[in-house]
Design a protein around this motif. Structure first.
Motif, mmCIF file in Angstrom:
data_model
loop_
_atom_site.group_PDB
_atom_site.id
_atom_site.type_symbol
_atom_site.label_atom_id
_atom_site.label_comp_id
_atom_site.label_asym_id
_atom_site.label_seq_id
_atom_site.Cartn_x
_atom_site.Cartn_y
_atom_site.Cartn_z
ATOM 1 N N ILE A 2 0.837 -1.202 0.000
ATOM 2 C CA ILE A 2 0.000 0.000 0.000
ATOM 3 C C ILE A 2 0.869 1.248 0.000
ATOM 4 C CG2 ILE A 2 -1.620 1.360 1.390
ATOM 5 C CD1 ILE A 2 -2.943 -1.287 2.206
ATOM 6 N N ASP A 3 1.945 1.247 0.807
ATOM 7 C CA ASP A 3 2.855 2.389 0.828
ATOM 8 C C ASP A 3 3.519 2.583 -0.530
ATOM 9 O OD1 ASP A 3 2.253 2.928 3.458
ATOM 10 O OD2 ASP A 3 4.012 1.867 4.268
ATOM 11 N N GLY A 4 3.936 1.488 -1.146
ATOM 12 C CA GLY A 4 4.547 1.570 -2.469
ATOM 13 C C GLY A 4 3.587 2.118 -3.502
ATOM 14 N N LEU A 5 2.351 1.642 -3.468
ATOM 15 C CA LEU A 5 1.343 2.136 -4.405
ATOM 16 C C LEU A 5 1.024 3.608 -4.147
ATOM 17 C CD1 LEU A 5 -1.086 -0.919 -4.539
ATOM 18 C CD2 LEU A 5 0.469 -0.139 -6.331
ATOM 19 N N THR A 6 1.034 4.013 -2.890
ATOM 20 C CA THR A 6 0.762 5.409 -2.552
ATOM 21 C C THR A 6 1.849 6.321 -3.112
ATOM 22 O OG1 THR A 6 -0.300 4.686 -0.512
ATOM 23 C CG2 THR A 6 0.299 6.998 -0.648
ATOM 24 N N THR A 7 3.112 5.924 -2.941
ATOM 25 C CA THR A 7 4.196 6.749 -3.480
ATOM 26 C C THR A 7 4.154 6.778 -5.001
ATOM 27 O OG1 THR A 7 5.707 4.857 -3.350
ATOM 28 C CG2 THR A 7 5.734 6.417 -1.506
ATOM 29 N N GLN A 8 3.834 5.647 -5.630
ATOM 30 C CA GLN A 8 3.716 5.625 -7.092
ATOM 31 C C GLN A 8 2.602 6.549 -7.550
ATOM 32 O OE1 GLN A 8 3.175 1.605 -8.382
ATOM 33 N NE2 GLN A 8 5.346 1.073 -8.198
ATOM 34 N N ILE B 58 3.044 9.805 -9.956
ATOM 35 C CA ILE B 58 2.279 9.933 -11.202
ATOM 36 C C ILE B 58 1.481 11.237 -11.195
ATOM 37 C CG2 ILE B 58 0.363 8.949 -12.510
ATOM 38 C CD1 ILE B 58 1.460 6.168 -11.735
ATOM 39 N N ALA B 59 0.892 11.575 -10.055
ATOM 40 C CA ALA B 59 0.131 12.821 -9.963
ATOM 41 C C ALA B 59 1.050 14.013 -10.196
ATOM 42 C CB ALA B 59 -0.545 12.923 -8.595
ATOM 43 N N PHE B 60 2.260 13.958 -9.658
ATOM 44 C CA PHE B 60 3.227 15.042 -9.851
ATOM 45 C C PHE B 60 3.602 15.162 -11.326
ATOM 46 C CE2 PHE B 60 7.608 16.663 -9.820
ATOM 47 C CZ PHE B 60 7.385 17.883 -9.191
ATOM 48 N N GLU B 61 3.847 14.030 -11.981
ATOM 49 C CA GLU B 61 4.181 14.050 -13.408
ATOM 50 C C GLU B 61 3.028 14.595 -14.245
ATOM 51 O OE1 GLU B 61 5.815 10.471 -15.074
ATOM 52 O OE2 GLU B 61 6.943 10.049 -13.257
ATOM 53 N N VAL B 62 1.812 14.219 -13.896
ATOM 54 C CA VAL B 62 0.642 14.695 -14.630
ATOM 55 C C VAL B 62 0.521 16.208 -14.497
ATOM 56 C CG1 VAL B 62 -1.887 14.680 -14.663
ATOM 57 C CG2 VAL B 62 -0.629 12.539 -14.561
ATOM 58 N N MET B 63 0.761 16.732 -13.305
ATOM 59 C CA MET B 63 0.688 18.177 -13.110
ATOM 60 C C MET B 63 1.748 18.886 -13.950
ATOM 61 S SD MET B 63 -0.072 18.377 -9.001
ATOM 62 C CE MET B 63 0.454 20.049 -8.921
ATOM 63 N N GLY B 64 2.949 18.305 -13.994
ATOM 64 C CA GLY B 64 4.011 18.892 -14.814
ATOM 65 C C GLY B 64 3.655 18.877 -16.287
ATOM 66 N N LEU B 65 3.080 17.780 -16.758
ATOM 67 C CA LEU B 65 2.690 17.682 -18.167
ATOM 68 C C LEU B 65 1.560 18.641 -18.502
ATOM 69 C CD1 LEU B 65 2.887 13.812 -18.673
ATOM 70 C CD2 LEU B 65 4.455 15.541 -19.546
ATOM 71 N N ILE B 66 0.630 18.821 -17.573
ATOM 72 C CA ILE B 66 -0.460 19.773 -17.798
ATOM 73 C C ILE B 66 0.099 21.186 -17.934
ATOM 74 C CG2 ILE B 66 -2.435 20.883 -16.677
ATOM 75 C CD1 ILE B 66 -3.198 18.119 -15.577
ATOM 76 N N ALA B 67 1.072 21.515 -17.088
ATOM 77 C CA ALA B 67 1.685 22.844 -17.167
ATOM 78 C C ALA B 67 2.411 23.024 -18.499
ATOM 79 C CB ALA B 67 2.654 23.034 -16.009
ATOM 80 N N LYS B 68 3.104 21.983 -18.970
ATOM 81 C CA LYS B 68 3.799 22.072 -20.260
ATOM 82 C C LYS B 68 2.810 22.263 -21.401
ATOM 83 C CE LYS B 68 7.957 19.446 -19.172
ATOM 84 N NZ LYS B 68 8.756 18.241 -19.478
ATOM 85 N N VAL B 69 1.698 21.547 -21.354
ATOM 86 C CA VAL B 69 0.688 21.673 -22.406
ATOM 87 C C VAL B 69 0.108 23.080 -22.413
ATOM 88 C CG1 VAL B 69 -1.614 20.917 -23.111
ATOM 89 C CG2 VAL B 69 0.109 19.225 -22.506
ATOM 90 N N LYS B 70 -0.182 23.631 -21.237
ATOM 91 C CA LYS B 70 -0.720 24.989 -21.172
ATOM 92 C C LYS B 70 0.282 25.995 -21.719
ATOM 93 C CE LYS B 70 -3.982 24.489 -17.366
ATOM 94 N NZ LYS B 70 -4.323 24.890 -15.999
ATOM 95 N N LYS B 71 1.566 25.766 -21.418
ATOM 96 C CA LYS B 71 2.604 26.667 -21.911
ATOM 97 C C LYS B 71 2.689 26.599 -23.433
ATOM 98 C CE LYS B 71 7.483 27.761 -21.394
ATOM 99 N NZ LYS B 71 8.751 27.384 -20.760
#
Length: 90
Positions: free
Chosen positions: A15-21, A25-38
């Protein structure tokens, strides 16, 4: 139903491993969303400055100034060379 201590530990670790994953993934998605907006943002268009039109009198004055400037630079260079100064560029 009985769950042993080892099974609890392995389940908690998974569960801890899945939580960190999931967080990664959420952090990467936020970064990709920012790149797309840019990338989707409109780029500012620089207005071209109009070319400065010079009259024949202004051109003659500019030409005279340039020749005088070049003459002064050559004179300064010749003076430096005659004095033997090592720094000729300044």
């Amino acid at each position: 139903m009985f769950i042993s201590t080892e099974e609890k530990k392995t389940i908690i670790q998974k569960i801890d491993g899945l939580t960190t994953q999931c967080e990664n993934i959420a952090f990467e998605v936020m970064g990709l969303i920012a790149k797309v907006k840019k990338l989707e943002a409109p780029k500012p268009v620089k207005a071209k400055k109009p070319k400065k039109v010079m009259t024949p009198e202004q051109k003659a004055k500019q030409r005279a100034y340039q020749t005088e400037y070049k003459r002064r630079v050559k004179a300064k260079l010749a003076e430096q060379l005659s004095q033997g100064t090592p720094n000729v560029s300044s």
